[in-house]
Design a protein around this motif. Structure first.
Motif, PDB file in Angstrom:
ATOM      1  N   LEU A   1       0.823  -1.211   0.000  1.00  0.00           N
ATOM      2  CA  LEU A   1       0.000   0.000   0.000  1.00  0.00           C
ATOM      3  C   LEU A   1       0.863   1.269   0.000  1.00  0.00           C
ATOM      4  O   LEU A   1       0.655   2.163  -0.827  1.00  0.00           O
TER       5      LEU A   1
ATOM      6  N   LEU B   1       5.491   4.009   8.318  1.00  0.00           N
ATOM      7  CA  LEU B   1       5.529   4.020   9.775  1.00  0.00           C
ATOM      8  C   LEU B   1       4.171   3.615  10.358  1.00  0.00           C
ATOM      9  O   LEU B   1       4.095   2.796  11.270  1.00  0.00           O
ATOM     10  N   LEU B   2       3.101   4.202   9.784  1.00  0.00           N
ATOM     11  CA  LEU B   2       1.772   3.900  10.328  1.00  0.00           C
ATOM     12  C   LEU B   2       1.420   2.425  10.141  1.00  0.00           C
ATOM     13  O   LEU B   2       0.712   1.847  10.966  1.00  0.00           O
ATOM     14  N   THR B   3       1.925   1.806   9.077  1.00  0.00           N
ATOM     15  CA  THR B   3       1.658   0.370   8.899  1.00  0.00           C
ATOM     16  C   THR B   3       2.194  -0.427  10.083  1.00  0.00           C
ATOM     17  O   THR B   3       1.640  -1.465  10.424  1.00  0.00           O
TER      18      THR B   3
ATOM     19  N   GLY C   1      -1.130  -4.174  15.712  1.00  0.00           N
ATOM     20  CA  GLY C   1      -2.506  -4.359  16.182  1.00  0.00           C
ATOM     21  C   GLY C   1      -3.102  -5.645  15.629  1.00  0.00           C
ATOM     22  O   GLY C   1      -3.769  -6.405  16.343  1.00  0.00           O
ATOM     23  N   LEU C   2      -2.822  -5.893  14.359  1.00  0.00           N
ATOM     24  CA  LEU C   2      -3.313  -7.110  13.719  1.00  0.00           C
ATOM     25  C   LEU C   2      -2.744  -8.352  14.409  1.00  0.00           C
ATOM     26  O   LEU C   2      -3.458  -9.333  14.659  1.00  0.00           O
TER      27      LEU C   2
ATOM     28  N   THR D   1       3.470   6.731   5.730  1.00  0.00           N
ATOM     29  CA  THR D   1       2.636   5.546   5.495  1.00  0.00           C
ATOM     30  C   THR D   1       3.328   4.266   5.969  1.00  0.00           C
ATOM     31  O   THR D   1       2.691   3.422   6.588  1.00  0.00           O
TER      32      THR D   1
ATOM     33  N   TYR E   1       2.014   0.227  13.210  1.00  0.00           N
ATOM     34  CA  TYR E   1       1.006   0.172  14.258  1.00  0.00           C
ATOM     35  C   TYR E   1      -0.157  -0.719  13.832  1.00  0.00           C
ATOM     36  O   TYR E   1      -0.752  -1.430  14.642  1.00  0.00           O
ATOM     37  N   ILE E   2      -0.478  -0.664  12.540  1.00  0.00           N
ATOM     38  CA  ILE E   2      -1.589  -1.496  12.049  1.00  0.00           C
ATOM     39  C   ILE E   2      -1.222  -2.985  12.157  1.00  0.00           C
ATOM     40  O   ILE E   2      -1.997  -3.784  12.671  1.00  0.00           O
TER      41      ILE E   2
ATOM     42  N   TYR F   1      -4.499  -8.876  17.559  1.00  0.00           N
ATOM     43  CA  TYR F   1      -5.840  -9.377  17.268  1.00  0.00           C
ATOM     44  C   TYR F   1      -5.790 -10.885  16.976  1.00  0.00           C
ATOM     45  O   TYR F   1      -6.571 -11.658  17.513  1.00  0.00           O
TER      46      TYR F   1
ATOM     47  N   ASN G   1      -4.904 -13.132  19.972  1.00  0.00           N
ATOM     48  CA  ASN G   1      -5.934 -13.174  20.998  1.00  0.00           C
ATOM     49  C   ASN G   1      -7.234 -13.755  20.464  1.00  0.00           C
ATOM     50  O   ASN G   1      -8.182 -13.952  21.200  1.00  0.00           O
TER      51      ASN G   1
END
Lengths: 307, 352, 497
Positions: B135, B152-154, B160-161, B150, B156-157, B164, B167
């Motif tokens: 992306l 860098l923000l991936t 988080g994934l 972009t 965190y995504i 997820y 868990n």
């Protein structure tokens, strides 16, 4: 009578936005002078930990805010020294500032993890159980109001005063500004440190009000969102504030989605602001056809005798 | 007139980057010592303990080199992408995504031959890394979206994934306190070659050579250099800068994804938050400090691996492991300061 | 000289291994217009940059109004009343004219800006709102704003670096009138830097001449000094070759048919341009920069693809195809922007030497460094390029050697079609001469050559035919032997006889 849930959402939005906005505004000032500082995350972290430690030890909130601002500003002067005085790459230096800021604040804050503040920044006006949006706004603490003042002052200074025009001139065209007799090094150095001070204030807001405790990595990417906000706002203070409200809203909305009837894993909710930030950046860049309004000479080290 | 003048050196010393690194490292050790002294620890004791426990024995040395694998691989990926003057700050996320992709393939396939299976899993890690940067890469070349933010923000995504997944759908019911996915079968573990040294290190050597070849010896590397030097020259030469940037980003992301795959198959053996401990960020320091040179990345990566092991063991004597991170970051700052003196000279003007 | 307002003595400055200024003396007298003459690269701009505080000299003293200067930078220089108009304008494009005029701390019209602006707008015949962003101005208007900036900053000494380079002959006349007004009425001390003889004779009262970083003549009286004297001082003894124009012209090798182009800012930069060049022919394109020449060159070379019309190289229609299709037909392009387009900054001499045909050194994905090195050594020998370290950055070469590397790289394949834009800009006389010889050699080998230049002497010397471009149109096409400087100059200004 407005729904309590909704008021809670507005309150959380304002708080999240305040935090993001102050850091973004500081970065905006630095970038206007042509200095890209990717160290926002690190600077917020330094401001947050130093403010928190001061508050724990002295219980003097005013002093804590001051310490947070000054230490983050001093910390940002590393970036100013390396990029402005020594003319080194701004991307590298900024990134390392983030890494150093995060590890340094973890080191300093180690003993304070889990401690609770006895005092917390209270609302300027004493409002219990706010029942409408006005009361929510009035119930915000002093830093919220400082943020609004900073927004107005920054916008005014940059557009309407000679001082601000000169900062902008430097970031737009280093060579021209230099030949007009403007002090490139001094302007950029100061702008970078002002940016650091703003990030420090944002950090103090984080630990003295937003989540009144300290833990490693608690900035959790807000510094990066602040950087994205500057692009979102097209390097304009008011638009950046609007962006901050939007992103603050998303951050606040996440944990509340369930109460509005959306079934979503809390882990997925947590990543939505980052996903949306990326998508917004992409859409925005497409709309503006790549011309985002960035200062033209951002990121370029200045050496007068360069030909 | 002015007593001192600053001028740019026409030629830089060829070893400037190396000397700068040494100077930076020295500065970092001094800064580290000061911090230790403030904490009333004897720096000499701490550093010699770190040295002993990171390279003092076959075991500790192999630990250090194992730690170096993700630093080196992610660093190489960053260096390849930087050939076109783009930054990949998303190596951390790509490492995790490489491990996630590996686990996904592992769950959905089964191959008898374990060598073949390992190869497939490593390949899926590499592809996972490429997918993770897709992306940012597309939005960069198609629309010019700032890739620093972009990528860098991936991070965190993807993090988080990961949380997820471990868990939720992938949660191993046996891991109670520390959420993680189920272990992979022992048959796909990467074998060790020497002491505890994982064969992943051999892969790492191979990929160092591949990165060196791509950057310095290939047509693609040449085209990346021209495109990175000047976009207008690339257009003039008929080189598609966007195409080169896109491919470079996919390859670079793949390198980091492979790091995640190796980490899973040789260290954690399952997807967990422990797949990376900030390797993707440290890799940026490693790559930047060497001036994006693959062989340098290999050496500095190895050193930083040892430093990380040293940092984690000194926790036992009550010293924060953050000391090694601070030393790493300060090394780069010190190197930047030194670089200034290799690029510029301050001349004293003769009096008339 | 009686009472110099500024006195520079023994100034020396070097950049890397190039000595830009060597023991230079320079004096200015109040209220008169001085000329500083010299070839490109003689050191005129470097000297002016020192006076305005941008470069710091390694040696020498500077005295202003009898006061010895201890420190200098652009800010201090402007406080001493020194202001400079650079060749590349120092205006902030996104700012308004007013901002640009008032940003400096030495600005004296902070409060009565509007009156001052209208007063000087009259003197400079400038009809603009002061809130207009500079980016919307024409080149000529930008220059007027630049000169006004010096007045607003209270500069008593005005250094103008090649101010006429971007002007039409008619605008040049107008500039002369404005400068005379300033020197006579406001007692401004003016230095006009140029390499054009005619202008220095027209504009100035006293002349200084520089050559190879040295001041070779000081304070010559313009009225008494002769042209031949100045040429000898400026150029030394150079035999500028005169070229035979009886060259054989063969079949048509390049044809551009009815080309129109609208750029991203929605400006129609080219309108129905057609041209045709035969083998062994040089077609010269005259015009003030920014009248569509760059776009035309980029269209012919395949860099711009979204245009109307057709491009035909060696009878093959390449409209809509890219750079590589032209390379296959052996077309070479020497772009106007040497470092940045033709050569990639920050990349080694070796890598830059291979940009045209690097794929010939490839074996599959492998790029052979030995093949690259051998071809570079070939270039270095054939075109006598001085490149001390081929692995070092391209910017370690001097301007002349960079251009020789670029020309050599593009010419060594003996191309059928050559597009050369401003091939000699900024080069010293001997470099210019060798580049001219290269172009004529190629002509005689049968290349079709499109030569874009602002230098009329060069165009007249090399071209067989001339066209003049003005606002994206070809306004005149003429055989060189029938053309005169006057009619070409008028056409450049958009005036039809």
């Amino acid at each position: 009578m407005i729904d309590i849930q909704f008021l809670g959402l507005i309150n959380a939005t304002l708080q999240a936005a305040t935090l993001l906005f102050i850091a973004a505004l500081g970065e905006l000032i630095a970038e206007k002078s042509g200095v890209l500082n990717l160290g926002v995350e690190g600077m917020i972290s330094i401001g947050a930990v130093s403010g928190f430690i001061t508050a724990i030890n002295t219980e003097n909130l005013f002093l804590s805010i001051l310490v947070g601002i000054v230490s983050a500003s001093l910390f940002s002067s590393i970036h100013a020294f390396v990029t402005v005085v020594l003319k080194q790459d701004q991307t590298v230096s900024g990134l390392i500032l983030t890494i150093l800021g995060l590890s340094l604040s973890s080191l300093i804050g180690k003993k304070y993890v889990g401690k609770k503040l006895n005092t917390k920044l209270e609302g300027v006006f004493d409002i219990e159980n706010p029942s409408n949006i006005i009361e929510i706004i009035l119930g915000q603490n002093i830093i919220f109001y400082i943020a609004i003042i900073l927004m107005i002052v920054t916008a005014f200074v940059l557009k309407r005063t000679m001082f601000g025009r000169r900062i902008e001139a430097v970031g737009e065209d280093l060579k021209s500004a230099d030949s007009m007799g403007l002090k490139i090094g001094k302007t950029q150095f100061i702008a970078t440190c002002v940016g650091g001070a703003f990030a420090g204030l944002s950090g103090v807001y984080l630990t003295l009000s937003y989540v009144p405790y300290w833990t490693d990595g608690m900035t959790s990417g807000r510094g990066w969102i602040a950087l994205a906000l500057v692009i979102f706002g097209g390097w304009k203070p008011y638009r950046t504030a609007f962006g901050a409200l939007l992103f603050g809203f998303l951050e606040a909305l996440g944990p509340r989605l369930q109460t509005y009837g959306f079934e979503m894993s809390p882990y997925i909710v947590k990543i939505t602001p980052y996903v949306i930030t990326i998508l917004v950046l992409i859409v925005l860049t497409i709309i503006k056809n790549g011309n985002t309004g960035a200062p033209k000479n951002i990121g370029i080290p200045f050496f007068r005798e360069n030909r | 007139m002015n007593k001192f003048i600053l001028s740019k050196k026409l030629y830089r010393n060829e070893l400037a980057t190396f000397y700068s690194f040494l100077i930076g490292f020295l500065i970092a050790i001094i800064v580290g010592s000061i911090i230790l002294l403030i904490q009333s620890k004897n720096p000499f004791d701490v550093f010699s303990l770190m040295l002993k426990l990171s390279i003092g024995s076959v075991n500790s040395l192999s630990n250090s080199l194992n730690k170096a694998i993700p630093l080196i691989l992610a660093g190489l990926g960053i260096a390849i992408i930087n050939s076109v003057k783009l930054w990949n700050i998303g190596a951390e996320g790509q490492i995790f995504f490489g491990a996630i992709a590996l686990n996904f393939v592992y769950i959905n396939t089964s191959i008898e031959n374990s060598y073949l299976y390992i190869f497939l899993l490593l390949a899926s890690g590499f592809i996972g890394g490429s997918v993770c940067i897709l992306l940012p890469a597309l939005s960069k070349v198609l629309f010019g979206v700032n890739e620093i933010i972009t990528t860098l923000l991936t991070n965190y995504i993807v993090f988080g994934l990961t949380i997820y997944l471990i868990n939720g759908v992938w949660k191993d019911p046996n891991s109670l306190n520390f959420p993680a996915a189920a272990y992979v079968s022992e048959s796909v573990y990467l074998p060790t070659v020497f002491g505890k040294l994982s064969s992943g290190f051999l892969i790492c050597i191979l990929f160092t050579l591949i990165a060196y070849y791509i950057k310095d010896k290939s047509v693609f590397g040449y085209e990346m250099r021209i495109a990175g030097g000047s976009a207008l020259t690339a257009i003039y030469a008929g080189i598609s800068a966007k195409q080169k940037a896109f491919i470079a980003m996919l390859i670079g992301g793949g390198f980091a994804g492979l790091a995640g795959a190796i980490e899973l198959l040789s260290q954690t053996h399952r997807v967990s938050t422990g797949i990376s401990q900030g390797f993707g960020y440290t890799a940026i320091i490693v790559a930047a400090i060497t001036g994006m040179r693959p062989l340098g990345i290999f050496l500095v990566g190895s050193l930083f691996g040892a430093l990380a092991i040293g940092g984690s063991v000194i926790q036992t004597i009550g010293v924060s492991s953050y000391i090694s991170e601070i030393i790493q970051a300060t090394t780069l700052f010190g190197a930047l300061i030194a670089q200034f003196f290799f690029s510029y000279e301050i001349k004293r003007v003769e009096d008339d | 000289m009686k009472n110099p307002i500024l006195e520079a003595k023994g100034i020396s400055k070097s950049f890397g291994n190039i000595k830009a200024l060597d023991d230079v003396d320079f004096f200015l007298e109040k209220g008169i217009i001085h000329g500083l003459l010299g070839e490109n690269g003689a050191g005129k701009s470097s000297l002016m940059n020192i006076l305005s505080g941008i470069y710091l000299p390694e040696k020498g003293t500077l005295t202003i109004n009898g006061k010895l200067i201890k420190r200098l930078n652009p800010d201090l220089a402007s406080s001493y009343g020194i202001g400079m108009v650079h060749q590349e304008f120092r205006l902030i494009d996104s700012f308004s004219i007013k901002d640009n005029l008032t940003l400096s701390k030495s600005n004296i019209y902070q409060n009565d800006f509007n009156e001052a602006f209208s007063k000087y707008s009259d003197i400079f015949a400038l009809n603009l709102n002061s809130m207009t962003p500079v980016s919307e101005l024409s080149v000529g208007e930008k220059q007027k704003v630049e000169i006004m900036k010096l007045i607003f900053n209270n500069s008593s000494i005005m250094l103008l670096d090649e101010p006429t380079a971007v002007l039409t002959p008619q605008e040049t006349v107008q500039l002369k009138v404005s400068l005379e007004t300033l020197s006579q009425e406001d007692e401004k001390t003016i230095v006009l830097i140029t390499h054009k003889l005619k202008e220095i004779k027209d504009f100035t009262e006293t002349i200084y001449v520089m050559k190879n970083g040295k001041m070779v003549a000081k304070d010559l009286d313009t009225k008494t000094v002769s042209d031949t004297q100045l040429i000898e001082l400026m150029m030394g003894e150079v035999k500028t070759s005169k070229f035979d124009k009886n060259n054989f012209k063969g079949e048509t090798k390049l044809e551009a048919v009815d080309i129109s182009f609208t750029n991203e800012q929605n400006i129609k930069t080219l309108q129905n341009v057609s041209l045709e060049i035969k083998s062994g022919e040089v077609l010269g394109v005259a015009g003030v920069s920014g009248n569509g020449q760059v776009e035309l060159a980029n269209i012919i070379c395949g860099i711009i693809k979204d245009f109307e019309g057709r491009v035909i190289v060696k009878t093959k229609d390449v409209t809509g195809k890219g750079v590589k299709s032209r390379k296959k037909l052996n077309l070479s392009y020497i772009p106007e922007n040497r470092l940045g387009v033709g050569l990639a900054p920050g990349v080694s001499v070796l890598d830059n030497s291979a940009i045209k045909e690097y794929f010939q050194a490839s074996f599959g994905p492998h790029l052979s460094k030995n093949v690259l090195l051998n071809s570079l050594n070939d270039l270095i020998n054939k075109f006598s390029i001085k490149a001390p370290d081929v692995k070092a950055e391209i910017s370690t070469l001097s301007g002349g050697n960079m251009q020789k590397l670029l020309m050599g790289r593009e010419l060594i394949s003996n191309p059928d079609v050559i597009i050369a834009a401003q091939p000699t800009r900024g080069l010293d006389v001997s470099a210019v001469d060798s580049i001219h010889n290269l172009i004529i050699d190629q002509r005689d080998k049968g290349s079709a050559i499109l030569l874009i230049s602002e230098d009329l002497d060069e165009l007249f010397k090399l071209s067989d035919r001339l066209i003049v471009m003005y606002e994206g149109k070809v306004v005149i096409e003429i055989e060189t032997e029938l053309a005169t400087v006057e009619n070409i100059g008028l056409a450049m200004a958009g005036i039809n006889e």
